[in-house]
Design a protein around this motif. Structure first.
Motif, PDB file in Angstrom:
ATOM      1  N   ARG A 205      11.487  -5.707  12.585  1.00 20.30           N
ATOM      2  CA  ARG A 205      11.183  -5.489  11.175  1.00 20.30           C
ATOM      3  C   ARG A 205       9.698  -5.687  10.908  1.00 20.30           C
ATOM      4  O   ARG A 205       9.072  -6.601  11.435  1.00 20.30           O
ATOM      5  CB  ARG A 205      11.961  -6.469  10.295  1.00 20.30           C
ATOM      6  CG  ARG A 205      13.459  -6.231  10.211  1.00 20.30           C
ATOM      7  CD  ARG A 205      14.052  -7.112   9.130  1.00 20.30           C
ATOM      8  NE  ARG A 205      15.485  -6.893   8.991  1.00 20.30           N
ATOM      9  CZ  ARG A 205      16.412  -7.769   9.382  1.00 20.30           C
ATOM     10  NH1 ARG A 205      16.046  -8.899   9.958  1.00 20.30           N
ATOM     11  NH2 ARG A 205      17.686  -7.502   9.214  1.00 20.30           N
ATOM     12  N   MET A 206       9.159  -4.826  10.063  1.00 21.22           N
ATOM     13  CA  MET A 206       7.790  -4.985   9.598  1.00 21.22           C
ATOM     14  C   MET A 206       7.790  -5.940   8.397  1.00 21.22           C
ATOM     15  O   MET A 206       8.835  -6.378   7.927  1.00 21.22           O
ATOM     16  CB  MET A 206       7.190  -3.632   9.181  1.00 21.22           C
ATOM     17  CG  MET A 206       7.396  -2.521  10.199  1.00 21.22           C
ATOM     18  SD  MET A 206       6.782  -2.931  11.851  1.00 21.22           S
ATOM     19  CE  MET A 206       7.328  -1.470  12.766  1.00 21.22           C
ATOM     20  N   GLU A 207       6.610  -6.212   7.897  1.00 19.20           N
ATOM     21  CA  GLU A 207       6.491  -7.072   6.725  1.00 19.20           C
ATOM     22  C   GLU A 207       7.065  -6.364   5.500  1.00 19.20           C
ATOM     23  O   GLU A 207       6.848  -5.170   5.289  1.00 19.20           O
ATOM     24  CB  GLU A 207       5.016  -7.402   6.493  1.00 19.20           C
ATOM     25  CG  GLU A 207       4.768  -8.360   5.342  1.00 19.20           C
ATOM     26  CD  GLU A 207       3.292  -8.693   5.200  1.00 19.20           C
ATOM     27  OE1 GLU A 207       2.774  -8.561   4.074  1.00 19.20           O
ATOM     28  OE2 GLU A 207       2.662  -9.042   6.225  1.00 19.20           O
ATOM     29  N   ALA A 208       7.814  -7.098   4.707  1.00 23.30           N
ATOM     30  CA  ALA A 208       8.429  -6.509   3.513  1.00 23.30           C
ATOM     31  C   ALA A 208       7.368  -6.184   2.462  1.00 23.30           C
ATOM     32  O   ALA A 208       6.370  -6.883   2.320  1.00 23.30           O
ATOM     33  CB  ALA A 208       9.452  -7.469   2.929  1.00 23.30           C
ATOM     34  N   GLU A 209       7.582  -5.093   1.740  1.00 23.74           N
ATOM     35  CA  GLU A 209       6.727  -4.702   0.624  1.00 23.74           C
ATOM     36  C   GLU A 209       7.565  -4.666  -0.640  1.00 23.74           C
ATOM     37  O   GLU A 209       8.731  -4.282  -0.602  1.00 23.74           O
ATOM     38  CB  GLU A 209       6.116  -3.323   0.872  1.00 23.74           C
ATOM     39  CG  GLU A 209       5.206  -3.245   2.080  1.00 23.74           C
ATOM     40  CD  GLU A 209       4.715  -1.831   2.299  1.00 23.74           C
ATOM     41  OE1 GLU A 209       3.594  -1.513   1.848  1.00 23.74           O
ATOM     42  OE2 GLU A 209       5.463  -1.050   2.909  1.00 23.74           O
TER      43      GLU A 209
ATOM     44  N   PRO B 242      12.309  -5.407  -2.602  1.00 23.65           N
ATOM     45  CA  PRO B 242      11.762  -5.519  -1.245  1.00 23.65           C
ATOM     46  C   PRO B 242      12.146  -4.295  -0.404  1.00 23.65           C
ATOM     47  O   PRO B 242      13.324  -3.920  -0.349  1.00 23.65           O
ATOM     48  CB  PRO B 242      12.421  -6.794  -0.692  1.00 23.65           C
ATOM     49  CG  PRO B 242      12.850  -7.561  -1.899  1.00 23.65           C
ATOM     50  CD  PRO B 242      13.198  -6.530  -2.931  1.00 23.65           C
ATOM     51  N   PHE B 243      11.154  -3.690   0.236  1.00 22.73           N
ATOM     52  CA  PHE B 243      11.361  -2.523   1.099  1.00 22.73           C
ATOM     53  C   PHE B 243      10.826  -2.886   2.485  1.00 22.73           C
ATOM     54  O   PHE B 243       9.669  -3.279   2.633  1.00 22.73           O
ATOM     55  CB  PHE B 243      10.628  -1.311   0.547  1.00 22.73           C
ATOM     56  CG  PHE B 243      10.903  -0.029   1.289  1.00 22.73           C
ATOM     57  CD1 PHE B 243      11.785   0.913   0.775  1.00 22.73           C
ATOM     58  CD2 PHE B 243      10.272   0.237   2.503  1.00 22.73           C
ATOM     59  CE1 PHE B 243      12.035   2.104   1.462  1.00 22.73           C
ATOM     60  CE2 PHE B 243      10.526   1.418   3.187  1.00 22.73           C
ATOM     61  CZ  PHE B 243      11.409   2.359   2.667  1.00 22.73           C
ATOM     62  N   VAL B 244      11.680  -2.759   3.487  1.00 26.08           N
ATOM     63  CA  VAL B 244      11.323  -3.150   4.855  1.00 26.08           C
ATOM     64  C   VAL B 244      11.444  -1.953   5.781  1.00 26.08           C
ATOM     65  O   VAL B 244      12.492  -1.301   5.830  1.00 26.08           O
ATOM     66  CB  VAL B 244      12.240  -4.289   5.354  1.00 26.08           C
ATOM     67  CG1 VAL B 244      11.900  -4.666   6.793  1.00 26.08           C
ATOM     68  CG2 VAL B 244      12.118  -5.502   4.453  1.00 26.08           C
ATOM     69  N   GLU B 245      10.367  -1.656   6.504  1.00 31.52           N
ATOM     70  CA  GLU B 245      10.413  -0.666   7.570  1.00 31.52           C
ATOM     71  C   GLU B 245      10.789  -1.383   8.867  1.00 31.52           C
ATOM     72  O   GLU B 245      10.298  -2.485   9.134  1.00 31.52           O
ATOM     73  CB  GLU B 245       9.063   0.021   7.728  1.00 31.52           C
ATOM     74  CG  GLU B 245       8.609   0.768   6.501  1.00 31.52           C
ATOM     75  CD  GLU B 245       7.288   1.478   6.710  1.00 31.52           C
ATOM     76  OE1 GLU B 245       6.986   1.833   7.871  1.00 31.52           O
ATOM     77  OE2 GLU B 245       6.557   1.673   5.720  1.00 31.52           O
ATOM     78  N   ALA B 246      11.644  -0.748   9.668  1.00 31.94           N
ATOM     79  CA  ALA B 246      12.086  -1.366  10.913  1.00 31.94           C
ATOM     80  C   ALA B 246      12.232  -0.305  11.991  1.00 31.94           C
ATOM     81  O   ALA B 246      12.386   0.889  11.701  1.00 31.94           O
ATOM     82  CB  ALA B 246      13.413  -2.097  10.708  1.00 31.94           C
TER      83      ALA B 246
END
Length: 468
Positions: free
Chosen positions: A41-45, A133-137
């Motif tokens: 997971r990347m950092e949440a935005e 919260p939007f998370v790229e993974a």
């Protein structure tokens, strides 16, 4: 949207990091081997609606939640699996979905808020503009590793849904979270967690469809209706019906100890057209019931089979709860695009001995009559019942069925086609069973439920005995 607009609508925040162990699990595949499955997971935005004027206008006001929203403040976690499309890259899928979310939140602004309690002691939404919260993974495997997601497998599927720290209570947690996970094959998975007090399944489908339209650069085909005043209690409130869903049931069969003493197993059972037809014939063979739908007969069968598998004593009260859509039953009907909970928890209650000693038609008739009696007057009585009592449904000796097979959860197209599979990442409570659509057979139903290990085998035998 230009880059400046995206910076205004998407704010990077530092959220607690997950441990490496959380992302790794050995999955046994059909071929017998084991496949490693890792997600990074990347950092949440934090994503906000793009209209700053609208956001400021709504900031810090309170959004009304009806009495029908109060009893279901549970977080529903779903996964939506999208296969790769030949000749169409998904390299920018996260950007497209993030921008689309920022656009749709302008219309669904309560999703950016948090829960609080009103002066009347009810849940309401504080529109504080917190954001989603939007998370790229990224997963290190192809989509095939997921296999059939009909059985909720939290250890596997929760890697695809962003998880907040466990210590957060419902007043601290965001109402919606999003994770988009890209797979090596080019496919991706949308994982979404949403507090049920915001909306029921039908409204979730409308939200997803609107989000998908925004992502594809289209106008909203059905703008949301956020006004829930049609569901206000009457003045003065008036209870006109008996509401068994709130009846406290005594656990005379020691069901609590049974669940505590054994591991809970989850299994899924496919009911194809032939098996559903057989169940309908069984229900109608004594002439009590002239016809019944697949939903009704499968609901009745599941209630009886689960009651028997749990070895409930003849004097044990057993309760069946299931959702009835009240959108068209209310007067006036709820408007198209209504965003909220339009469902009523309909209830059947009887002794386990009566349920099991009488034929399937008895349970079918109970379900049919309950649906028929869910009128505008009954719905108003439910709303007023909570206004007076603040009661919540009791779940002792209860089966709660939620049907997702007709919702259309797969239909949202963010630009790469409709979802190949959708389903819950986990069952919210041990009393809950799901009806899901079959991945390939349009008229088949998939039943998913959890039971103590010693009871699951008997339930499976009862399914296999249909028509024998």
């Amino acid at each position: 949207m230009n880059k400046e607009g995206r910076r205004n609508s998407i704010q990077s925040v530092q959220l607690p990091k997950q441990s490496k162990n959380h992302f790794c699990r050995k999955l046994t595949m059909a071929g017998g081997g084991e496949v490693g499955f890792r997600v990074r997971r990347m950092e949440a935005e934090m994503v906000h609606g793009i209209n700053d004027d609208n956001k400021e206008k709504n900031k810090y006001h309170y959004y009304y939640l009806s009495n029908l929203d109060q009893n279901i403040a549970v977080v529903m976690k779903t996964v939506h699996v999208y296969k790769a499309v030949e000749g169409k890259s998904t390299e920018d899928v996260c950007r497209v979905m993030k921008d689309g979310l920022a656009k749709v939140l302008e219309y669904y602004y309560p999703c950016e808020g948090t829960l609080t309690v009103s002066q009347e002691g009810k849940l309401i939404v504080r529109c504080d503009g917190r954001g989603v919260p939007f998370v790229e993974a990224v997963a290190d495997c192809d989509l095939y590793v997921l296999g059939d997601i009909s059985i909720p497998d939290p250890e596997k599927l929760m890697k695809l849904v962003y998880q907040l720290p466990e210590h957060l209570n419902i007043f601290e947690a965001p109402l919606v979270t999003v994770q988009v996970t890209k797979f090596k094959c080019g496919g991706y998975v949308l994982g979404m967690a949403k507090n049920h007090c915001l909306s029921d399944g039908m409204a979730v489908v409308e939200f997803l469809r609107s989000w998908a339209e925004m992502a594809r650069g289209l106008p909203l085909s059905v703008p949301p209706v956020l006004d829930r005043s049609i569901q206000l209690p009457r003045s003065p409130p008036k209870i006109e019906f008996h509401h068994d869903e709130f009846t406290e049931v005594e656990d005379v069969s020691n069901l609590t100890d049974l669940y505590k003493g054994e591991e809970l197993q989850h299994r899924c059972f496919t009911f194809n057209v032939d098996k559903l037809t057989t169940l309908k014939e069984m229900a109608m063979q004594d002439g009590t019931v002239e016809s019944c739908t697949s939903f009704v007969v499968l609901t009745a069968f599941t209630w009886r089979a689960r009651t028997k598998a749990l070895k409930m004593g003849p004097g044990q009260k057993t309760k069946l709860l299931f959702a009835v859509d009240g959108r068209r039953k209310m007067e006036p009907p709820l408007p198209a695009g209504f965003y909220g909970n339009g469902i009523i928890l309909a209830c059947c209650l009887c002794d386990a001995g009566e349920l099991l000693n009488r034929p399937l038609s008895y349970a079918v008739e109970l379900v049919q009559n309950t649906i028929k009696n869910t009128t505008d007057g009954y719905i108003r009585s439910v709303i007023d019942y909570f206004e007076i009592t603040r009661a919540r449904p009791s779940l002792t000796g209860t089966l709660l069925i939620t049907a997702w097979n007709r919702l259309g959860l797969r239909l949202s197209d963010f630009g790469w086609g409709e979802a190949a599979q959708t389903g819950p990442a986990e069952l919210p409570q041990k009393e809950v069973a799901f009806f899901l659509p079959h991945a390939k057979e349009l008229k088949s139903l998939v039943l998913v439920l959890g039971l103590p290990a010693s009871c699951m085998n008997q339930f499976e035998e009862l399914v296999e005995d249909i028509g024998q």
